[in-house]
Design a protein around this motif. Sequence first.
Motif, PDB file in Angstrom:
ATOM      1  N   PHE A 110      -2.633  12.193  -1.582  1.00  0.00           N
ATOM      2  CA  PHE A 110      -1.486  11.694  -0.589  1.00  0.00           C
ATOM      3  C   PHE A 110      -2.414  11.024   0.742  1.00  0.00           C
ATOM      4  O   PHE A 110      -2.543  10.134   1.037  1.00  0.00           O
ATOM      5  N   TYR A 164      -3.489   7.711  -0.715  1.00  0.00           N
ATOM      6  CA  TYR A 164      -3.051   6.889   0.054  1.00  0.00           C
ATOM      7  C   TYR A 164      -2.866   6.528   0.429  1.00  0.00           C
ATOM      8  O   TYR A 164      -3.067   4.795   0.983  1.00  0.00           O
ATOM      9  N   THR A 222       7.438   8.272   2.420  1.00  0.00           N
ATOM     10  CA  THR A 222       5.781   8.330   2.898  1.00  0.00           C
ATOM     11  C   THR A 222       5.907   8.862   4.344  1.00  0.00           C
ATOM     12  O   THR A 222       4.857   9.427   4.797  1.00  0.00           O
ATOM     13  N   GLY A 228      -5.236   3.185   0.117  1.00  0.00           N
ATOM     14  CA  GLY A 228      -4.136   2.176   0.350  1.00  0.00           C
ATOM     15  C   GLY A 228      -3.556   1.547   0.945  1.00  0.00           C
ATOM     16  O   GLY A 228      -3.057   0.077   1.047  1.00  0.00           O
ATOM     17  N   THR A 285      -2.728   7.046  -8.577  1.00  0.00           N
ATOM     18  CA  THR A 285      -4.173   5.650  -8.273  1.00  0.00           C
ATOM     19  C   THR A 285      -5.080   6.095  -7.266  1.00  0.00           C
ATOM     20  O   THR A 285      -5.626   5.967  -7.684  1.00  0.00           O
ATOM     21  N   TYR A 286      -4.400   7.069  -6.569  1.00  0.00           N
ATOM     22  CA  TYR A 286      -5.291   7.582  -5.320  1.00  0.00           C
ATOM     23  C   TYR A 286      -5.718   8.515  -5.721  1.00  0.00           C
ATOM     24  O   TYR A 286      -6.657   9.241  -4.971  1.00  0.00           O
ATOM     25  N   VAL A 342       1.343   7.603  -6.612  1.00  0.00           N
ATOM     26  CA  VAL A 342       0.545   8.670  -5.871  1.00  0.00           C
ATOM     27  C   VAL A 342      -0.588   8.754  -6.372  1.00  0.00           C
ATOM     28  O   VAL A 342      -2.116   8.539  -6.808  1.00  0.00           O
ATOM     29  N   ARG A 379       1.398  -2.068  -1.324  1.00  0.00           N
ATOM     30  CA  ARG A 379       0.660  -1.390  -0.124  1.00  0.00           C
ATOM     31  C   ARG A 379       0.685  -2.053   1.272  1.00  0.00           C
ATOM     32  O   ARG A 379       0.650  -2.103   2.173  1.00  0.00           O
ATOM     33  N   VAL A 438       3.753   2.057  -4.701  1.00  0.00           N
ATOM     34  CA  VAL A 438       2.841   2.212  -4.691  1.00  0.00           C
ATOM     35  C   VAL A 438       1.493   1.875  -4.888  1.00  0.00           C
ATOM     36  O   VAL A 438       1.059   1.057  -4.010  1.00  0.00           O
ATOM     37  N   SER A 439       1.395   0.929  -6.200  1.00  0.00           N
ATOM     38  CA  SER A 439       0.242   0.525  -6.118  1.00  0.00           C
ATOM     39  C   SER A 439       0.327  -0.905  -6.513  1.00  0.00           C
ATOM     40  O   SER A 439      -0.883  -1.448  -6.458  1.00  0.00           O
TER      41      SER A 439
END
Length: 355
Positions: free
Chosen positions: A330, A333, A263, A337, A326-327, A323, A222, A216-217
């Motif tokens: 969704f 993201y 995703t 992202g 960090t963001y 997600v 990404r 994800v990060s």
Amino acid sequence: MKKALLAATVVASALTATLIAAPAANARDRSAVPFTEATVTAGADGSFVLAWKAPGSKRVEVKANGKVVAKGGAQGRAVVTGLPAADRQWFDFTPQHGQGLRLADRLIKLDGTTNFRDAGGYRTTTGQWVRMGEVYRSDALAKLTPNDLAKLRRLHVRTVFDLRMEDERTKDADKVPAGATYVVADVFAGSGSFQTMPRTPDEAVKAMVDAERAMVSGEGGRKAYAQVFEGIERDRDRGHDRARSVLFHCTAGKDRTGWAGATLLTALGVPRETVEADYLASNDYRKAANDAILSHLPARQAAVYKPLLDVRPEYLNAGYDEVEATYGSFDRYLKDGLGIDARELKQLKKDLLVG
């Protein structure tokens, strides 16, 4: 029960509660898809089990190869036999009112893979359905036979995204259908994931959770997943007749591929429970292969390997947690992202959803 039927049955059973729980389409909206549930389950003997629920529809008809093979009311189940051999058998579910569905069994049977399946065939929270035959997911393609490759050409697989690391690609190079575009999208590029072998089952679980977060990060994750989404969008732009499809895969088709599938389905509006059931289905499709690996290992080593071979809810949840951390959401993201803005997301739904 044979492996293919068992796997398909387990997946269908796991999804039933979710599909029923999703909001029903408005029966008065003749453009909506009235089905709240619809599945095709292939048997090892060549038979197919069809099941559906379409509240408000007095009549449902199902065709295969242009001929009616089943009919019933708002709820039905039928076993179809005697159909001619085909690369993939499709069924057209047609309700009395509203839009129909074109469905097939999710598993694509190939000699060189165990986890090659359709990413579509799921219902969203808005009552739409993800088209089948558009996006596929798989394990490694290194063992594909000439017959497998010919089959993928006939299924119009035109773009292949390889999510594996460099050493995996070097050791077991992909075989792709003639004319298909091959794209390297290394999820773990530069991440340092899986550089050392875990020594205990707990370390193995932690490695899988940490890897999911890196998908994800991490910069590689990404970039790789942005490539996949861009490829799906670009493929639609070039394929107005829809006679083309995208495939993404890793080694086992369960972790890096699993997050790609999760995703995509989440972006399209598929309920979280359904996404998780699809993710966990790799345990069923890969059971024979995983059991064979574990059976050749000493008990202590097998205990360490098993978490690496499994997919578990805690792995997928780690991705969603990352997600959020960090963001924040969704949608953020997707935008920050993966570079998918609201306009592109709307177009993706237009291209891949029915209803």
